[in-house]
Design an enzyme around this catalytic site. Structure first.
Site, short mmCIF file in Angstrom:
data_model
loop_
_atom_site.label_atom_id
_atom_site.label_comp_id
_atom_site.label_asym_id
_atom_site.label_seq_id
_atom_site.Cartn_x
_atom_site.Cartn_y
_atom_site.Cartn_z
N ARG A 229 -37.85 46.59 3.84
CA ARG A 229 -38.12 46.14 5.20
C ARG A 229 -38.80 44.79 5.15
O ARG A 229 -39.71 44.55 4.34
CB ARG A 229 -39.04 47.12 5.95
CG ARG A 229 -38.54 48.55 6.02
CD ARG A 229 -37.19 48.69 6.67
NE ARG A 229 -37.19 48.37 8.10
CZ ARG A 229 -36.09 48.32 8.84
NH1 ARG A 229 -34.92 48.52 8.29
NH2 ARG A 229 -36.17 48.07 10.12
N GLU A 258 -35.27 38.59 11.78
CA GLU A 258 -33.85 38.51 11.47
C GLU A 258 -33.07 38.17 12.72
O GLU A 258 -33.38 38.69 13.80
CB GLU A 258 -33.37 39.84 10.87
CG GLU A 258 -34.04 40.16 9.54
CD GLU A 258 -33.54 41.46 8.91
OE1 GLU A 258 -32.64 42.11 9.51
OE2 GLU A 258 -34.02 41.84 7.82
N HIS A 277 -29.28 41.16 4.96
CA HIS A 277 -29.50 42.59 5.21
C HIS A 277 -28.22 43.39 4.94
O HIS A 277 -27.70 44.11 5.80
CB HIS A 277 -29.95 42.81 6.66
CG HIS A 277 -30.79 44.05 6.82
ND1 HIS A 277 -31.83 44.14 7.71
CD2 HIS A 277 -30.73 45.27 6.20
CE1 HIS A 277 -32.37 45.35 7.64
NE2 HIS A 277 -31.72 46.05 6.72
#
Length: 528
Positions: A229, A258, A277
């Site tokens: 994370r 993000e 990601h």
């Protein structure tokens, strides 16, 4: 039931929901007032990391039963607010474990061997063989921060590659760590020993910025990998430490914000490898998390326990058929006990005897609490019942014993007030999982826990039961079953009546006017 899906999941997951008969609506661009309007009549909501499920969203969704997170991390969901609203929050922790672990290992190799940099230079026509001297993983030490599902899978894979694994996780036992090839150590020791450090913790107030400037200095000339994370690692400090040569390199798949800003200092250094990601971005992982999440939504909407609920007790799928009948018994026993106690409930005790004592019974206890609190008109379900007990100062105890005198399994719910008054209601299963209430306040009965019940205490004298039946008949209350018990001949008797409809207040008044009637309670149970 209406299911709102606000972040993309694979069609196979949507089909699982539709096959269960639910109306599925997708809204991948919803935000602000549009999101609040869309969720206002939703019974379930499925999200990934893109949708912020805030207290405002949860308050707007009055009919919401569950928020399913198609993935692991739930830092975009206000779990405390969800619990307050009685909304289940469930994730899909298994679906992308292998994919995330494999990406972590891939990123480890990539940074150890400078694969992306060498690739780009060769594509640009440079044969830069002499510029890259890689680091072998064999014989090196990997520090693992967080031994959850992904962390454990990474540890096992790296152990098989010949790495020593020094792991930090305050919530796992040394025995469990050893079984997966890891040595459990403190955070500082893990950093000191690590040639590579990989992070696998959720983002919480406790873990935000966990790996900062001081920790990176302790890591020294090693490599840092974060596929867990964003926000757990201080990105500015990381960029600085790579830039000044303190760290040999880093590989990141997740970021505090993000998409990653083009102005991020992380992009300034070739030694920092970044991917957008991608940890869960495999076809198998996407199908797994979609179907797992859909299955949990279906279970919640069917009133069944949810396997991966984060704010509610859960039951293993294989154990559910054995425990399902006791869930109803527990709730019923709680309802009966609460309505029979004439006082403020201060203490609750749930006791399990016999074979059921071998089961995981947290959800059964939560169901008992739900039954107890429902007659008090509190907004309650199995999700928030334990929290309501805590907030109201109700002391809850739970105990088990393998011994049971009369039954294969027995569940007992006892409620008491601060004056020492208490009521116990016991339930069990007969043949073919037939649920029964078998004791009320110590009186042996044989009552069917369904529909409407009338519980009376009266003098054990001839004609009393006939009188009660006559009054019920006068008010068109049909008796479906009757179960009578007494302390001693001529003492006090307790009778449980199963009736086809609730007893009118006028009927109760007529009964209570007779001095032989000590107490009468009209109780509505499950199924009506």
């Amino acid at each position: 039931m209406r299911v709102l899906v606000t972040d993309p999941i694979t069609d196979v997951g949507l089909d699982v929901l539709r096959d269960a008969g639910h109306e599925v609506e997708t809204g991948y661009e919803l935000e602000g007032d549009d999101l609040l309007e869309a969720v206002s009549d939703a019974n379930a909501m499925i999200v990934r990391s893109g949708t912020e499920v805030t207290e405002e969203v949860l308050t707007a969704a009055e009919d919401l039963v569950i928020v399913g997170r198609a993935g692991i991390g739930v830092d975009n969901i206000d779990i405390e607010a969800a619990t307050d609203q009685g909304v289940i929050v469930a994730n899909a922790p298994e679906g992308n474990v292998r994919a995330a672990a494999e990406h972590t290992v891939a990123m480890t190799f990539a940074t150890a061997r400078s694969i992306p940099e060498a690739h780009i230079r060769l594509k640009n026509g440079e044969w830069a063989k002499s510029d890259y001297l890689g680091t072998e993983l064999n014989g090196k030490t990997m520090g693992v921060v967080g031994l959850g599902r992904v962390g454990q899978e990474v540890a096992k894979k790296l152990d098989a590659l010949g790495m020593e694994v020094a792991a930090y996780d305050p919530y796992i036992s040394e025995e469990r760590a050893e079984r997966i090839g890891a040595e459990l150590v403190g955070l500082e020791e893990s950093l000191e020993r690590a040639d590579f450090l990989t992070v696998h913790t959720p983002l919480t107030p406790e873990t935000e910025g966990l790996i900062g400037e001081e920790e990176l200095d302790t890591l020294g000339d090693g490599y840092l990998i974060n596929c867990a994370r964003g926000g757990v690692v201080d990105e500015e400090a990381l960029a600085t430490k790579v830039g000044d040569g303190t760290l040999a390199g880093a590989a990141l798949d997740v970021f505090a914000e993000e998409p990653l800003s083009p102005d991020s200092s992380l992009l300034e250094y070739d030694e920092v490898i970044v991917t957008p990601h991608l940890g869960a971005s495999t076809e198998a992982a996407q199908e797994n998390v979609a179907t797992s999440t859909a299955d949990q939504v279906n279970a919640a909407l069917a009133g069944e326990p949810v396997a991966n609920a984060l704010n509610a007790p859960s039951i293993d799928e294989s154990a559910f058929p054995r425990l399902e009948p006791y869930i109803e018994i527990a709730e019923t026993a709680g309802k009966v006990a609460a309505q029979l106690l004439d006082g403020r409930i201060e203490n609750i005790e749930v006791v399990y005897e016999g074979e059921i004592a071998d089961e995981s019974i947290e959800f059964v206890t939560a169901s008992a609490l739900k039954g107890i609190f429902e007659p008090l008109k509190w907004q309650v379900n199995a999700v928030n019942a334990p929290q309501i007990a805590d907030e109201r100062g109700v002391d809850v105890t739970e105990s088990k014993t393998r011994q049971s005198e009369d039954f294969q399994s027995l569940l007992s719910v006892t409620v008491s007030d601060d004056n020492g008054n208490e009521i116990s209601v016991d339930g069990t299963l007969f043949a073919d999982n037939d649920p029964r209430i078998v004791r009320v306040d110590g009186y042996r009965v044989d009552a069917i826990p369904h529909g409407n019940m009338v519980v009376t205490r009266n003098a054990d004298e001839p004609g009393v039961i006939g009188f009660i039946g006559r009054v019920m008949g006068e008010y068109d209350v049909n008796i479906a079953g009757m179960f009578n018990a007494r302390e001693t001949i001529g003492g006090t008797a307790l009778t449980v009546y199963n009736v086809d409809s609730p007893m009118p207040d006028e009927a109760k008044e007529d009964l209570e006017a007779d001095e032989r009637i000590i107490e009468i309670n009209d109780i509505t149970l499950n199924g009506q």
